[in-house]
Design a protein around this motif. Structure first.
Motif, PDB file in Angstrom:
ATOM      1  N   GLU A  10     -36.231  90.589  56.287  1.00  0.00           N
ATOM      2  CA  GLU A  10     -36.958  90.168  55.475  1.00  0.00           C
ATOM      3  C   GLU A  10     -37.806  88.850  56.221  1.00  0.00           C
ATOM      4  O   GLU A  10     -38.790  88.297  55.945  1.00  0.00           O
ATOM      5  N   LYS A  11     -36.756  88.364  57.302  1.00  0.00           N
ATOM      6  CA  LYS A  11     -37.559  87.533  58.060  1.00  0.00           C
ATOM      7  C   LYS A  11     -37.763  87.866  59.501  1.00  0.00           C
ATOM      8  O   LYS A  11     -38.016  87.005  60.389  1.00  0.00           O
ATOM      9  N   ASN A  12     -38.397  88.847  59.580  1.00  0.00           N
ATOM     10  CA  ASN A  12     -38.976  89.397  60.763  1.00  0.00           C
ATOM     11  C   ASN A  12     -40.355  88.864  61.013  1.00  0.00           C
ATOM     12  O   ASN A  12     -41.321  89.104  60.056  1.00  0.00           O
ATOM     13  N   THR A  13     -40.389  87.981  61.731  1.00  0.00           N
ATOM     14  CA  THR A  13     -41.778  86.954  61.763  1.00  0.00           C
ATOM     15  C   THR A  13     -42.970  87.924  62.193  1.00  0.00           C
ATOM     16  O   THR A  13     -44.111  87.692  61.572  1.00  0.00           O
ATOM     17  N   ASP A  14     -42.848  88.818  63.156  1.00  0.00           N
ATOM     18  CA  ASP A  14     -43.822  89.721  63.575  1.00  0.00           C
ATOM     19  C   ASP A  14     -44.346  90.738  62.360  1.00  0.00           C
ATOM     20  O   ASP A  14     -45.796  90.904  62.394  1.00  0.00           O
ATOM     21  N   ALA A  39     -43.985  83.215  57.721  1.00  0.00           N
ATOM     22  CA  ALA A  39     -43.690  83.299  59.178  1.00  0.00           C
ATOM     23  C   ALA A  39     -43.502  82.072  59.788  1.00  0.00           C
ATOM     24  O   ALA A  39     -42.150  81.797  60.629  1.00  0.00           O
ATOM     25  N   LEU A  40     -44.224  81.195  59.540  1.00  0.00           N
ATOM     26  CA  LEU A  40     -44.037  79.709  60.108  1.00  0.00           C
ATOM     27  C   LEU A  40     -42.744  79.067  59.724  1.00  0.00           C
ATOM     28  O   LEU A  40     -42.402  78.111  60.405  1.00  0.00           O
ATOM     29  N   GLU A  41     -42.482  79.071  58.411  1.00  0.00           N
ATOM     30  CA  GLU A  41     -41.133  78.484  57.947  1.00  0.00           C
ATOM     31  C   GLU A  41     -40.093  79.228  58.688  1.00  0.00           C
ATOM     32  O   GLU A  41     -39.185  78.211  58.923  1.00  0.00           O
TER      33      GLU A  41
END
Length: 79
Positions: A10-14, A39-41
């Motif tokens: 769930e933290k995959n920024t792409d 994503a920026l967080e």
């Protein structure tokens, strides 16, 4: 595709940015902004998240201005 990636990580920024782009292309700007901000967080230095967030926010501002300008004019027909 992005949903499957986000199910795994769930933290995959792409994937978050990709999903934001999909929403932006659909005109769902509020949803797009939420994904770019998330994503920026996670990664404040993500270049595409910041760039796309700025673009979508600018688009929202322009639409608000255009809507305000459009709605302030009253047309009358003189005979």
């Amino acid at each position: 595709m992005y949903d499957k990636v986000l199910e795994i990580s769930e933290k995959n920024t792409d994937a978050l940015v990709g999903k934001g782009v999909v929403y932006a292309n659909m005109g769902a700007y509020v949803n797009a902004i939420q994904f770019f901000e998330k994503a920026l967080e996670i990664n404040p230095a993500h270049p595409n998240a910041a760039k796309y967030l700025e673009r979508v926010q600018a688009k929202v501002r322009l639409e608000k201005v255009a809507k305000g300008v459009c709605c302030t004019f009253k047309f009358t027909i003189d005979e």
